[in-house]
Design a protein around this motif. Structure first.
Motif, short mmCIF file in Angstrom:
data_model
loop_
_atom_site.label_atom_id
_atom_site.label_comp_id
_atom_site.label_asym_id
_atom_site.label_seq_id
_atom_site.Cartn_x
_atom_site.Cartn_y
_atom_site.Cartn_z
N GLY B 161 0.83 -1.35 -0.12
CA GLY B 161 -0.08 0.02 -0.09
C GLY B 161 0.82 1.10 0.14
O GLY B 161 0.62 2.23 -0.61
N ASP B 162 1.78 1.24 0.98
CA ASP B 162 2.61 2.41 0.85
C ASP B 162 3.44 2.64 -0.47
O ASP B 162 3.73 3.72 -0.88
N ASN B 163 3.88 1.41 -1.00
CA ASN B 163 4.54 1.53 -2.34
C ASN B 163 3.64 2.01 -3.52
O ASN B 163 4.08 2.89 -4.27
N VAL B 164 2.35 1.87 -3.51
CA VAL B 164 1.48 2.18 -4.25
C VAL B 164 1.35 4.12 -4.33
O VAL B 164 1.24 4.49 -5.08
N LYS B 165 1.20 4.29 -2.59
CA LYS B 165 1.03 5.72 -2.67
C LYS B 165 2.31 6.37 -2.97
O LYS B 165 2.16 7.57 -3.71
N ALA B 166 3.25 5.84 -2.82
CA ALA B 166 4.70 6.56 -3.40
C ALA B 166 4.58 6.40 -4.75
O ALA B 166 5.11 7.64 -5.28
N LEU B 167 3.99 5.50 -5.35
CA LEU B 167 4.07 5.58 -6.84
C LEU B 167 3.14 6.63 -7.39
O LEU B 167 3.65 7.33 -8.52
N LEU B 168 1.97 7.05 -6.72
CA LEU B 168 1.15 8.12 -7.24
C LEU B 168 1.69 9.21 -6.94
O LEU B 168 1.55 10.26 -7.98
N ILE B 169 2.39 9.64 -5.96
CA ILE B 169 3.17 10.72 -5.61
C ILE B 169 4.03 11.08 -6.85
O ILE B 169 4.51 12.10 -7.42
N ALA B 170 4.98 9.96 -6.97
CA ALA B 170 5.86 10.12 -8.09
C ALA B 170 5.25 10.29 -9.52
O ALA B 170 5.91 11.11 -10.49
N LEU B 171 4.11 9.75 -9.94
CA LEU B 171 3.22 10.11 -11.19
C LEU B 171 3.11 11.40 -11.25
O LEU B 171 3.24 12.19 -12.25
N LYS B 172 2.58 11.91 -9.91
CA LYS B 172 2.14 13.46 -10.02
C LYS B 172 3.46 14.44 -10.25
O LYS B 172 3.28 15.07 -11.18
N GLU B 173 4.59 14.04 -9.71
CA GLU B 173 5.68 14.96 -9.98
C GLU B 173 6.18 14.67 -11.50
O GLU B 173 6.51 15.65 -12.05
#
Lengths: 180, 180, 180, 180
Positions: B161-173
């Motif tokens: 779950g934390d991994n997916v959250k980090a992925l979304l933040i990286a996608l936004k950036e």
């Protein structure tokens, strides 16, 4: 003993050069081989929720049961293989008694500049899991846009033709080797 | 400005953990992002002979037009990606005005032992041709059979779950970077 | 008749778990097999300008001449294989009379999370050109950082150990099959 | 501001067409770019046992520190990249403070029939782990045996030349984009 080969074209369009490669193979079979082309156009996407196998899948799997080897012709879409071909293999991989394991495979393909090579290397990784036995050589990479095929997708290039003939001979030898 | 993301699951079954990863992403979107999941189950295999685009393809392409980025979740079938996902991308690649080029992509997947990694590396090669811009990191490889998901395909593992959250933040950036 | 196997570890360090996998194989050889580990540490990078083969290359090629099969152990560096192993194969591929063609290969490896799988799939593509015959199964993917090896690189995990034993039996069968 | 590029040729021989591609790039740099070719011939194989970094490695890493981007030229040996190039990247990947992460990369290569494409796709997977940012386009696949280079490895084909020029412009744009 006649060796039975199942041929599958990854392209669904009528004038596909990949289907043309298979037609050429059909006319140039080594003695003692029999080739059946199976149609995968009606096989739906694999979905584990389906309670019953669709009729097209049942027919496809039935055809595979008695085969000694495979001949795959794949176009290259976006640097990889045709989904229709892979999807058919995905269905076949779900059988309890394998219809694939240990069988010989010959790969060929027609596409743009690289002649489907990128698609074929991806397919080769799929074959590892399926425990299929692809030939290393010859590789058949046909340029689909260099006068190699006529407008109906018939092969007109004799170098590629010789290449396909050599592939069929190698397939025959591989099947006999694997049967020993 | 809200960043629009199109999410696609390569798996068609209802309780798919891949679709579950997308549901989790939906509930954990960073501020300023909007996620739309498109259904690809009704998109037929690409076939150049089709005179008119099927309705499911038209709807799919329409949804893609205004997107800023993509979130793909792929199962791994036989050491490669799900044909349904690749087929949807093949259709999208045929548009005269690209609906893909230059857009950011986040990849994730749930599968057996290797967590779909083999499928994702094949997909990455497809993205080269499409000129999509996949994130290098984080990679999300979820083991689908290790208690990581419940029976309905909902993610229950907090590390993933934390991994997916980090992925979304990286996608936004990444989207913001590419828009500069 | 004793089947001769050449084993090569892609890692050069003394306590390498990959070299440890080969030591384990050595101690667990099926009857009728003989394993020789060749050292590739002194083989320089391939360079077509070299007028004479370096002594380390000559010794390496000599060892390969009478082999019936290969056992490769590769670490994974940056999502691919170890350059030292590939470089040795590059040298071998330049011989006028092939020392590789048609021979059976067993692959294994120890690395981080994916157990060298990414490295092994890259190696498999190399083997296509070399016309080597890798086993499809079993695949040996050992996690090098999960207590699977002791501090000297000796294998301590019995599941991986059984896996290596099964690989050696499959290698023996493959060699016998290819010799028919 | 001048953008600094490090160029690396994977081939060690004097008349290498890959080194020739880099010489061509050097003479055709867009304004505002500076290109330094680093020699990797003396870098030994990576070995974690080495207590001190070899001098050639220290010099190599020092050169990388201030670079804005990379230009890699790879031959294709046995369907994959040149070990010397990958080995240099393996050394660079071990630095505590990354000298690679986030930097733009342009790929090109000269080889037989497929123009190094198989080598480049393997390299692209390596770049994922290194978090380098390879351009998707243009791809530069030069046939090394079709009169494309002279006997000294100098590029003589204007189509490939234009391709390299376009690659350099794209590299410049990518660096500026990543710096924003």
């Amino acid at each position: 003993m006649t060796l039975r080969i199942i041929a599958i074209s990854g392209s669904l369009r009528a004038a596909s050069p990949n289907t043309g490669l298979i037609r050429f193979a059909h006319k140039n079979l080594p003695e003692g081989m029999e080739l059946t082309t199976v149609n995968i156009a009606d096989i739906p996407f694999y979905n584990a929720d389906l309670k019953e196998k669709p009729a097209a899948v049942i027919a496809f799997l039935e055809a595979l049961k008695s085969t000694d080897g495979f001949l795959f012709a794949t176009p290259e879409y976006n640097y990889s293989y045709a989904p229709a071909l892979k999807n058919a293999l995905d269905w076949a991989s779900r059988e309890t008694v394998s219809v694939l394991q240990g069988k010989a495979v010959a790969l060929m393909g027609a596409a743009g500049g690289m002649g489907s090579s990128r698609a074929q290397y991806h397919l080769r990784q799929v074959l590892v899991y399926l425990d299929l036995r692809p030939l290393n050589r010859p590789e058949v990479f046909a340029n689909a846009y260099a006068g190699t095929f006529d407008i109906d997708g018939n092969l007109t290039d004799s170098t590629i033709g010789d290449n396909v003939k050599a592939l069929l001979i190698a397939l025959k030898e591989s099947i006999l080797q694997l049967k020993k």
